[in-house]
Design an enzyme around this catalytic site. Structure first.
Site, PDB file in Angstrom:
ATOM      1  N   ASP A 198     -39.285   6.805  92.693  1.00  0.00           N
ATOM      2  CA  ASP A 198     -38.715   7.803  93.676  1.00  0.00           C
ATOM      3  C   ASP A 198     -39.493   8.263  94.477  1.00  0.00           C
ATOM      4  O   ASP A 198     -40.959   8.430  94.218  1.00  0.00           O
ATOM      5  CB  ASP A 198     -37.961   9.087  92.881  1.00  0.00           C
ATOM      6  CG  ASP A 198     -36.648   8.593  92.486  1.00  0.00           C
ATOM      7  OD1 ASP A 198     -36.005   7.751  92.607  1.00  0.00           O
ATOM      8  OD2 ASP A 198     -36.317   9.663  91.558  1.00  0.00           O
ATOM      9  N   ARG A 207     -36.302   0.777  98.264  1.00  0.00           N
ATOM     10  CA  ARG A 207     -34.997   1.465  98.386  1.00  0.00           C
ATOM     11  C   ARG A 207     -35.350   2.439  99.532  1.00  0.00           C
ATOM     12  O   ARG A 207     -36.360   2.924  99.839  1.00  0.00           O
ATOM     13  CB  ARG A 207     -34.619   2.389  97.417  1.00  0.00           C
ATOM     14  CG  ARG A 207     -33.599   3.221  97.395  1.00  0.00           C
ATOM     15  CD  ARG A 207     -33.659   4.546  96.580  1.00  0.00           C
ATOM     16  NE  ARG A 207     -33.333   4.111  95.306  1.00  0.00           N
ATOM     17  CZ  ARG A 207     -33.611   5.056  94.353  1.00  0.00           C
ATOM     18  NH1 ARG A 207     -34.405   6.123  94.433  1.00  0.00           N
ATOM     19  NH2 ARG A 207     -33.332   4.700  92.931  1.00  0.00           N
TER      20      ARG A 207
HETATM   21  P1  FDA Z   1     -26.136  11.781 105.560  1.00  0.00           P
HETATM   22  O1  FDA Z   1     -26.788  13.021 105.029  1.00  0.00           O
HETATM   23  O2  FDA Z   1     -26.030  11.760 106.968  1.00  0.00           O
HETATM   24  O3  FDA Z   1     -24.603  12.002 104.792  1.00  0.00           O
HETATM   25  C1  FDA Z   1     -23.650  11.071 105.299  1.00  0.00           C
HETATM   26  C2  FDA Z   1     -22.356  11.456 104.532  1.00  0.00           C
HETATM   27  O4  FDA Z   1     -22.836  11.406 103.241  1.00  0.00           O
HETATM   28  C3  FDA Z   1     -22.074  12.902 104.812  1.00  0.00           C
HETATM   29  O5  FDA Z   1     -21.415  13.059 105.948  1.00  0.00           O
HETATM   30  C4  FDA Z   1     -21.119  13.132 103.564  1.00  0.00           C
HETATM   31  O6  FDA Z   1     -20.101  12.757 103.408  1.00  0.00           O
HETATM   32  C5  FDA Z   1     -22.027  12.256 102.476  1.00  0.00           C
HETATM   33  N1  FDA Z   1     -23.016  13.059 101.737  1.00  0.00           N
HETATM   34  C6  FDA Z   1     -24.360  13.001 101.713  1.00  0.00           C
HETATM   35  N2  FDA Z   1     -24.871  13.918 101.005  1.00  0.00           N
HETATM   36  C7  FDA Z   1     -24.020  14.707 100.263  1.00  0.00           C
HETATM   37  C8  FDA Z   1     -24.062  15.437  99.193  1.00  0.00           C
HETATM   38  N3  FDA Z   1     -25.251  15.941  98.685  1.00  0.00           N
HETATM   39  N4  FDA Z   1     -22.871  16.008  98.563  1.00  0.00           N
HETATM   40  C9  FDA Z   1     -21.676  15.252  99.303  1.00  0.00           C
HETATM   41  N5  FDA Z   1     -21.607  14.369 100.002  1.00  0.00           N
HETATM   42  C10 FDA Z   1     -22.667  14.105 100.753  1.00  0.00           C
HETATM   43  N6  FDA Z   1     -34.398  11.075  98.972  1.00  0.00           N
HETATM   44  C11 FDA Z   1     -35.857  11.359  98.963  1.00  0.00           C
HETATM   45  O7  FDA Z   1     -36.493  11.867  99.421  1.00  0.00           O
HETATM   46  N7  FDA Z   1     -36.453  10.636  97.900  1.00  0.00           N
HETATM   47  C12 FDA Z   1     -35.809   9.446  96.886  1.00  0.00           C
HETATM   48  O8  FDA Z   1     -36.221   9.075  96.129  1.00  0.00           O
HETATM   49  C13 FDA Z   1     -34.300   9.707  96.982  1.00  0.00           C
HETATM   50  N8  FDA Z   1     -33.588   8.462  96.210  1.00  0.00           N
HETATM   51  C14 FDA Z   1     -32.384   8.374  96.629  1.00  0.00           C
HETATM   52  C15 FDA Z   1     -31.634   7.477  95.819  1.00  0.00           C
HETATM   53  C16 FDA Z   1     -30.334   7.146  96.389  1.00  0.00           C
HETATM   54  C17 FDA Z   1     -29.629   6.274  95.305  1.00  0.00           C
HETATM   55  C18 FDA Z   1     -29.674   7.892  97.323  1.00  0.00           C
HETATM   56  C19 FDA Z   1     -28.377   7.446  97.684  1.00  0.00           C
HETATM   57  C20 FDA Z   1     -30.346   8.880  97.911  1.00  0.00           C
HETATM   58  C21 FDA Z   1     -31.603   9.271  97.681  1.00  0.00           C
HETATM   59  N9  FDA Z   1     -32.358  10.222  98.233  1.00  0.00           N
HETATM   60  C22 FDA Z   1     -33.605  10.247  98.095  1.00  0.00           C
HETATM   61  C23 FDA Z   1     -31.465  11.234  99.009  1.00  0.00           C
HETATM   62  C24 FDA Z   1     -31.775  10.719 100.508  1.00  0.00           C
HETATM   63  O9  FDA Z   1     -32.760  10.953 101.137  1.00  0.00           O
HETATM   64  C25 FDA Z   1     -30.573  11.709 101.476  1.00  0.00           C
HETATM   65  O10 FDA Z   1     -30.993  12.872 101.393  1.00  0.00           O
HETATM   66  C26 FDA Z   1     -28.990  11.636 100.768  1.00  0.00           C
HETATM   67  O11 FDA Z   1     -28.915  10.458 100.471  1.00  0.00           O
HETATM   68  C27 FDA Z   1     -28.135  11.992 101.890  1.00  0.00           C
HETATM   69  O12 FDA Z   1     -28.379  11.148 103.037  1.00  0.00           O
HETATM   70  P2  FDA Z   1     -27.265  10.063 103.480  1.00  0.00           P
HETATM   71  O13 FDA Z   1     -27.915   8.684 103.890  1.00  0.00           O
HETATM   72  O14 FDA Z   1     -26.089   9.910 102.630  1.00  0.00           O
HETATM   73  O15 FDA Z   1     -26.632  10.442 105.010  1.00  0.00           O
END
Ligand code: FDA
Length: 311
Positions: free
Chosen positions: A130, A181
């Site tokens: 991560d 990732r």
């Molecule tokens: P965005 O924030 O634009 O969200 C898109 C949509 O997703 C939202 O409108 C909502 O519907 C839904 N959504 C997103 N987050 C949500 C929540 N918490 N609760 C409910 N709904 C939500 N970060 C990091 O800094 N280091 C890391 O190692 C990782 N590892 C990691 C692994 C995996 C498998 C995932 C999916 C994510 C991470 N992250 C991470 C977290 C990542 O950086 C980010 O903060 C979250 O994925 C939210 O961003 P989105 O890409 O979903 O887009």
């Protein structure tokens, strides 16, 4: 961008002592975390595997400052690897270098990562590292480049699209054939290192994703952003990049509908599944991404207070 105010709560040690047994917090914690024990995570993994979803097991824990705690973290990762093998789970693991001693020294983290990688390699299991706050980015990537060049090829980092440096980092990782990732980024970063505006992060995400899909090794597209997911599907289709050459990843408890529809459409889907007692900073990051989640917690706490008659 994640809410800065909420992210500041992640470092509040007093709040970290909330127990999962608190009736107010428990439903919220269990929405995002399998439970406190490895057996909880094994049970959830079995259920999700049965639905065609792969798992990345994450034993929760960050920032150890002594060798003994770092060794304990490695033992927990090895225990997770043992469960994957014994229970024949379709899963790999995600680890944090600060849990394995990066605050002590790069050498300690490197040695502990290698120990986990050796155990995983014996069973052909991949270990994702991560990415944490930007103060660790350069050192995390150096550790990974180092162990990969030394023959531990069953590992790769997370790249955060909100960091300005990420395009350069992706090029170097692609060059070295290291699996990535890609996520947007979940920490509280200063404007000299990270984009402040969501649309800039999203634009950078798409740019990095296209590079990884075209030139990377089995990239993981980690997002719940439907526009970006649609773009990935269309981009891959147009260039003849078949669905077996990449995977989508999402967090446990977020957009289960979308997870299932991607599996039904024939895409590889992996869910990041945390478990363990140290769930507090993880939960705060999930609330910061979507402050509506906090309203749910505050509502449950208020209800809890009324029920227990506390003024
Ligand atoms: P965005 O924030 O634009 O969200 C898109 C949509 O997703 C939202 O409108 C909502 O519907 C839904 N959504 C997103 N987050 C949500 C929540 N918490 N609760 C409910 N709904 C939500 N970060 C990091 O800094 N280091 C890391 O190692 C990782 N590892 C990691 C692994 C995996 C498998 C995932 C999916 C994510 C991470 N992250 C991470 C977290 C990542 O950086 C980010 O903060 C979250 O994925 C939210 O961003 P989105 O890409 O979903 O887009």
């Amino acid at each position: 961008m994640p809410s800065r105010l909420l992210l500041a709560l992640a470092n509040q040690q007093g709040l970290a002592n909330f127990s999962m047994e608190s009736s107010a917090l428990r439903p919220m914690v269990l929405r995002f975390v399998a439970g406190e024990e490895l057996t909880d995570a094994v049970g959830v993994t079995r259920d999700l595997n049965a639905r065609g979803i792969r798992i990345a097991l994450d034993h929760l824990g960050e920032n150890t400052t002594d060798q003994e705690s770092a060794r304990t973290a490695v033992a927990a990762y090895r225990e997770a690897l043992g469960a994957i093998v014994a229970e024949v789970l379709d899963a790999n693991i995600s680890v944090k270098l600060t849990a394995m001693g990066l605050d002590i020294s790069d050498a300690v983290a490197k040695e502990n990562l290698r120990a986990a990688l050796d155990t995983a390699r014996a069973h052909d299991i991949f270990v994702r590292v991560d990415m944490e706050a930007s103060a660790y980015t350069g050192r995390t990537l150096e550790v990974i480049h180092h162990v990969h060049a030394a023959g531990c090829t069953n590992t790769g980092p997370v790249i955060q699209a909100y960091l300005y440096r990420s395009a350069h980092d992706v090029d170097r990782l692609v060059e070295a054939g290291i699996r990535v990732r890609l996520c947007k980024g979940a920490y509280n970063e200063a404007p000299n290192v990270a984009f402040r505006r969501k649309r800039d992060t999203d634009r950078n995400y798409v740019r990095l994703m296209e590079t990884l899909l075209e030139r990377g090794v089995y990239p993981a597209i980690a997002t719940h952003d439907e526009d970006i997911i649609d773009h990935a599907r269309e981009f891959a289709r147009a260039r003849g990049i078949t669905p077996d050459r990449f995977e989508f990843q999402m967090l446990y408890g977020v957009r289960r509908d979308l997870q299932e529809s991607l599996v039904a459409a024939g895409y590889n889907m992996r869910v990041y599944l945390p478990y363990g007692a140290q769930w507090y900073p993880y939960l705060v990051r999930r609330m910061a991404e979507r402050p509506a989640n906090l309203a749910f917690v505050v509502g449950s706490m208020a209800r809890d207070k009324q029920l227990s008659g506390v003024g």
